[in-house]
Design a protein around this motif. Structure first.
Motif, mmCIF file in Angstrom:
data_model
loop_
_atom_site.group_PDB
_atom_site.id
_atom_site.type_symbol
_atom_site.label_atom_id
_atom_site.label_comp_id
_atom_site.label_asym_id
_atom_site.label_seq_id
_atom_site.Cartn_x
_atom_site.Cartn_y
_atom_site.Cartn_z
ATOM 1 N N TRP A 86 50.694 44.213 32.655
ATOM 2 C CA TRP A 86 50.421 44.589 34.043
ATOM 3 C C TRP A 86 51.747 44.859 34.731
ATOM 4 O O TRP A 86 52.589 43.979 34.812
ATOM 5 C CB TRP A 86 49.661 43.465 34.746
ATOM 6 C CG TRP A 86 48.922 43.956 35.934
ATOM 7 C CD1 TRP A 86 49.305 43.868 37.229
ATOM 8 C CD2 TRP A 86 47.671 44.631 35.928
ATOM 9 N NE1 TRP A 86 48.367 44.446 38.035
ATOM 10 C CE2 TRP A 86 47.346 44.932 37.261
ATOM 11 C CE3 TRP A 86 46.797 45.030 34.918
ATOM 12 C CZ2 TRP A 86 46.191 45.596 37.625
ATOM 13 C CZ3 TRP A 86 45.646 45.690 35.276
ATOM 14 C CH2 TRP A 86 45.352 45.964 36.615
ATOM 15 N N ASP A 87 51.942 46.063 35.203
ATOM 16 C CA ASP A 87 53.214 46.463 35.820
ATOM 17 C C ASP A 87 54.401 46.136 34.912
ATOM 18 O O ASP A 87 55.445 45.676 35.370
ATOM 19 C CB ASP A 87 53.396 45.797 37.183
ATOM 20 C CG ASP A 87 52.434 46.326 38.230
ATOM 21 O OD1 ASP A 87 52.029 47.503 38.111
ATOM 22 O OD2 ASP A 87 52.100 45.567 39.159
ATOM 23 N N TRP A 140 37.071 46.335 39.538
ATOM 24 C CA TRP A 140 37.596 47.246 38.525
ATOM 25 C C TRP A 140 36.434 47.677 37.635
ATOM 26 O O TRP A 140 35.553 46.888 37.332
ATOM 27 C CB TRP A 140 38.629 46.539 37.633
ATOM 28 C CG TRP A 140 39.775 45.999 38.391
ATOM 29 C CD1 TRP A 140 39.851 44.788 39.016
ATOM 30 C CD2 TRP A 140 41.011 46.636 38.627
ATOM 31 N NE1 TRP A 140 41.057 44.645 39.618
ATOM 32 C CE2 TRP A 140 41.798 45.772 39.398
ATOM 33 C CE3 TRP A 140 41.540 47.865 38.266
ATOM 34 C CZ2 TRP A 140 43.078 46.086 39.802
ATOM 35 C CZ3 TRP A 140 42.817 48.177 38.668
ATOM 36 C CH2 TRP A 140 43.569 47.299 39.427
ATOM 37 N N SER A 188 42.868 53.174 42.575
ATOM 38 C CA SER A 188 44.273 53.193 43.014
ATOM 39 C C SER A 188 45.299 53.055 41.893
ATOM 40 O O SER A 188 46.492 53.156 42.151
ATOM 41 C CB SER A 188 44.500 52.077 44.046
ATOM 42 O OG SER A 188 44.221 50.821 43.465
ATOM 43 N N THR A 189 44.874 52.824 40.671
ATOM 44 C CA THR A 189 45.829 52.675 39.567
ATOM 45 C C THR A 189 45.367 53.498 38.365
ATOM 46 O O THR A 189 44.180 53.749 38.207
ATOM 47 C CB THR A 189 45.965 51.197 39.122
ATOM 48 O OG1 THR A 189 44.692 50.736 38.663
ATOM 49 C CG2 THR A 189 46.447 50.314 40.250
ATOM 50 N N THR A 227 44.462 51.081 32.662
ATOM 51 C CA THR A 227 45.381 50.090 32.100
ATOM 52 C C THR A 227 44.739 49.483 30.855
ATOM 53 O O THR A 227 43.711 48.803 30.957
ATOM 54 C CB THR A 227 45.674 48.990 33.144
ATOM 55 O OG1 THR A 227 46.157 49.611 34.335
ATOM 56 C CG2 THR A 227 46.692 48.009 32.629
#
Length: 121
Positions: A40-41, A89, A104-105, A108
């Protein structure tokens, strides 16, 4: 075992699709009692989803966070201490891989390990 059962369910509903959004019962079967592992990130994480609705999010060199999780409609949702609202999600399957997807992402990727595996073995 998890991947086999869910793959059959997803393939049955979307035989010609390249990707498939999991339904509520598929999300519950995938996550409940299991651990998601990903990045994550740019930071590795492990998240355990207890069947009782509690969840633990763990990252290296950081204190673990305890929250709650549920499935509403076709969306995985979590709430963490200090959050006023649930955050949702979608869970997608593409070519045998799992992805968290939101508005918004970017998608992942994550993998699922059976049982509680918050510590790498």
């Amino acid at each position: 075992m998890i991947r086999f059962a869910l793959t059959l369910a997803v393939l049955a509903g979307a035989a010609d699709a390249q990707s498939a959004k999991l339904r509520d019962n598929e999300i519950e079967a995938l996550l409940s009692g299991n651990t998601a592992v990903g990045s994550w990130d740019g930071t590795p994480y492990r998240q355990y989803f207890d069947a009782d609705g509690s969840t633990i999010f763990a990252q290296p060199n950081a204190r673990s966070a305890r929250g709650t999780w549920r499935v509403e409609g076709e969306e995985y949702q979590s709430r963490w201490p200090g959050d006023a609202d649930w955050e949702g999600w979608f869970v997608m399957e593409f070519a045998g891989d799992w992805y968290w997807v939101s508005k918004s992402t970017p998608p992942t990727p994550f993998e699922v390990l059976e049982g509680e595996q918050l510590v790498a073995q």
